[in-house]
Design an enzyme around this catalytic site. Structure first.
Site, PDB file in Angstrom:
ATOM      1  CG  HIS A 124       2.512  80.941 -58.053  1.00 53.19           C
ATOM      2  ND1 HIS A 124       2.530  81.892 -56.769  1.00 53.19           N
ATOM      3  CD2 HIS A 124       2.490  79.889 -57.595  1.00 53.19           C
ATOM      4  CE1 HIS A 124       2.311  81.064 -55.774  1.00 53.19           C
ATOM      5  NE2 HIS A 124       2.127  79.778 -56.404  1.00 53.19           N
ATOM      6  CG  LEU A 125       7.828  78.710 -61.702  1.00 50.91           C
ATOM      7  CD1 LEU A 125       9.208  78.796 -62.344  1.00 50.91           C
ATOM      8  CD2 LEU A 125       6.877  78.502 -62.525  1.00 50.91           C
ATOM      9  N   GLY A 126       5.580  76.393 -58.220  1.00 49.69           N
ATOM     10  CA  GLY A 126       5.699  75.469 -56.911  1.00 49.69           C
ATOM     11  C   GLY A 126       4.991  74.018 -57.384  1.00 49.69           C
ATOM     12  CG  ASN A 127       3.669  69.867 -55.713  1.00 53.99           C
ATOM     13  OD1 ASN A 127       2.495  69.379 -56.216  1.00 53.99           O
ATOM     14  ND2 ASN A 127       4.621  68.829 -55.876  1.00 53.99           N
ATOM     15  CB  ILE A 134       9.865  75.589 -57.823  1.00 54.08           C
ATOM     16  CG1 ILE A 134       9.509  74.275 -57.606  1.00 54.08           C
ATOM     17  CG2 ILE A 134      11.066  75.580 -59.284  1.00 54.08           C
ATOM     18  CD1 ILE A 134       8.643  73.399 -58.423  1.00 54.08           C
ATOM     19  CG  ASP A 160      -5.598  81.446 -55.161  1.00 53.16           C
ATOM     20  OD1 ASP A 160      -5.062  82.171 -54.899  1.00 53.16           O
ATOM     21  OD2 ASP A 160      -5.398  80.112 -55.134  1.00 53.16           O
ATOM     22  CD  GLU A 172      -0.199  82.133 -51.785  1.00 57.14           C
ATOM     23  OE1 GLU A 172      -0.895  81.919 -52.753  1.00 57.14           O
ATOM     24  OE2 GLU A 172       0.447  81.479 -51.541  1.00 57.14           O
ATOM     25  CE  LYS A 204       1.709  75.935 -46.945  1.00 55.92           C
ATOM     26  NZ  LYS A 204       2.363  76.410 -48.238  1.00 55.92           N
TER      27      LYS A 204
END
Length: 385
Positions: free
Chosen positions: A194-197, A318, A134, A371, A2
Site C-alpha cells: 500500500h504505497l501512498g504518501n 503510488i 484501520d 476503502e 474525503k
C-alpha cells in the site's frame, strides 16, 4: 476530509451518487464536490472539522444531491486507531466515542480530526454513525509479530505493540484478489504494498493479516512522503543532545519533515521527486532508498508466507499509478525470480491489471483500492433495519 455518498439499490448494490473533498482545513479552505458529471470547487471558511462537516451537509442540499437531512440513513467514519479494544467496525455509542477518544495518545495526528467529525455529524443529523477501524484487520497478527523486544510490562501496562494501519484497504484488496484468483478468501496468501504518501506493507496469510510494517503508530516501516519509517531509536536522544530540541519536536520532524521530503529536499510528492531526479542527486537517492526499503520488506514477507505467495499487489496512490516506482521495487527483488511486463506496467486500467511478464514465477498486480466501499458496506450492514 474525503467523502462519498452512496445509494443502496434494490439488489443491495452500492451506487456512488457524489463524492468530494474538503482540504486546507485550518487554512484557506477549499471544498470540491462531484455530482452528475460536474465538479464544483469553492473557497470556504473551514476553521476546523466541525465547521467542515456543516459545510459538507449544506453543500449536499445546495446542489440538490439530497432534499433533506433525513435522506441520509447512516454515516461511516474511517478511524485510524482502534487499539486492541476494537477488532471490527461498530456503531458509535457514547461509550464507543469515549473509547475512541482514549486512543488519541496512540494516534495524536489522526484520531482528533476524526473525533471532531464524529461529534459534528452526530450534532447535525440524528442517524447512526459507524466507526470503521484501520487497525482492526491486523488484530489477527500473532504475539511473535506484534510484540516489540522491550520490557513486557510496556505492553501490559502501556499497550506498546505493533497495531498496523491501512487495514481497510488491505481488507478490500484481499477480497478483490480472491475474486481475481478464483479462490476462497481464507486461502489467499499475498504480499500487498500500500504505497501512498503514507505507505505500509502487509503479509496476508490465509486471508488474514499475518504481519505488517507499521507499528505502534504509522511512523514505523517504509520511507514515506514526510515520515522517516524505520530508524535507530537512539536518534531521538542524539538529536536532542545535539540541537536542544525536545522529544515532541523531534518526533514531529520525523512525521512531517522526513521521508522523501527530508532526503530529496524537493518534495514529499513522489511525482516531484521523479521529475527532479535527473538534475538532483538527492532525489535519485530518495528513490533508491525508498524502493530498496519496500523490496526489503517484500522479501521478508514472502519468506514469512513460506514462499507460498499467490500474488504481489501494488495499491494506493503510488502503487496504483507509478509504473516507475513499481519497476524500481521489482528491480531490487534479486533473489525472487519476478519480472514485470513493461507494456502492461505502463498500460492504463480501471480496476486491476496483471503487470508481470510470462517469465515471472509470481503474478504481480496493480489493483485500485476502495476503502470507501468497505466503510459503506460496514455502515449499511450495521445500520439496516
Amino acid at each position: 476530509m474525503k467523502f462519498q455518498l452512496y445509494k443502496i439499490n434494490a439488489n443491495n448494490d452500492f451506487e456512488v451518487i457524489c463524492k468530494g473533498l474538503a482540504e486546507r482545513i485550518y487554512l484557506d479552505g477549499r471544498f470540491t464536490i462531484k455530482y452528475k458529471g460536474e465538479e464544483f470547487e469553492t473557497e470556504e471558511q473551514l476553521p476546523d472539522h466541525s465547521a467542515t462537516a456543516k459545510v459538507l451537509i449544506n453543500k449536499l442540499k445546495e446542489h440538490k444531491v439530497i432534499n433533506d437531512f433525513s435522506d441520509i440513513k447512516g454515516i461511516g467514519h474511517r478511524i485510524v486507531h482502534g487499539g486492541e479494544r476494537f477488532t471490527q467496525s461498530t456503531i458509535i455509542t457514547d461509550e464507543v466515542f469515549m473509547e475512541i477518544k482514549k486512543m488519541i495518545t496512540l494516534a495524536p495526528l489522526h484520531n482528533p480530526p476524526a473525533i471532531a467529525a464524529i461529534k459534528a455529524f452526530r450534532n447535525i443529523i440524528a442517524v447512526p454513525n459507524v466507526a470503521v477501524f484501520d487497525t482492526s484487520f491486523h488484530t489477527t497478527i500473532s504475539e511473535e509479530n506484534y510484540l516489540y523486544s522491550v520490557p513486557y510490562e510496556w505492553y501490559t501496562d502501556h499497550q506498546v505493540r505493533r497495531y498496523g494501519f491501512h487495514g481497510i484497504s488491505y481488507r478490500y484488496i484481499t477480497n478483490h484478489l480472491a475474486k481475481i484468483l478464483e479462490k476462497p478468501v481464507e486461502e489467499v496468501n499475498a504480499v500487498i504494498c500500500h504505497l501512498g504518501n503514507g505507505a505500509s506493507m502487509c503479509a496476508v496469510k490465509k486471508g488474514k493479516s499475518f504481519d505488517t510494517s507499521m507499528g505502534l503508530t504509522p511512523l514505523e516501516g517504509l520511507i514515506m512522503g514526510t515520515r522517516s519509517g524505520d530508524i535507530d531509536p537512539s536518534i531521538h536522544q542524539y538529536i536532542a543532545t545535539e540541537t536542544g530540541q525536545d522529544l515532541a519536536t523531534i518526533t514531529d520532524i520525523l512525521n512531517k519533515k522526513s521521508g522523501l521530503l527530508g532526503i530529496s529536499g524537493v518534495s514529499s510528492d513522489l511525482r516531484d521527486v521523479f521529475a527532479s531526479s535527473k538534475e538532483n542527486q538527492r532525489s535519485r537517492l530518495a528513490l533508491k532508498m525508498s524502493s530498496k526499503r519496500i523490496a526489503k520488506y517484500l522479501l521478508a514477507y514472502a519468506n514469512e508466507l513460506d514462499g507460498e505467495v499467490d500474488a504481489i499487489v501494488f495499491t494506493a496512490g503510488i502503487g496504483e499509478n507509478s509504473a516507475a516506482m513499481r519497476q524500481l521495487v521489482i528491480n531490487n527483488l534479486k533473489i525472487l525470480k519476478v519480472d514485470l511486463d513493461p507494456i502492461a506496467n505502463e498500460k492504463k486500467y480501471d480496476s486491476e491489471k496483471l503487470i508481470s511478464s510470462t517469465r515471472s514465477i509470481l503474478p504481480i498486480y496493480a489493483i485500485r483500492t476502495d476503502e470507501e466501499i468497505m466503510i459503506c458496506t460496514d455502515t449499511y450492514n450495521l445500520t439496516k433495519k
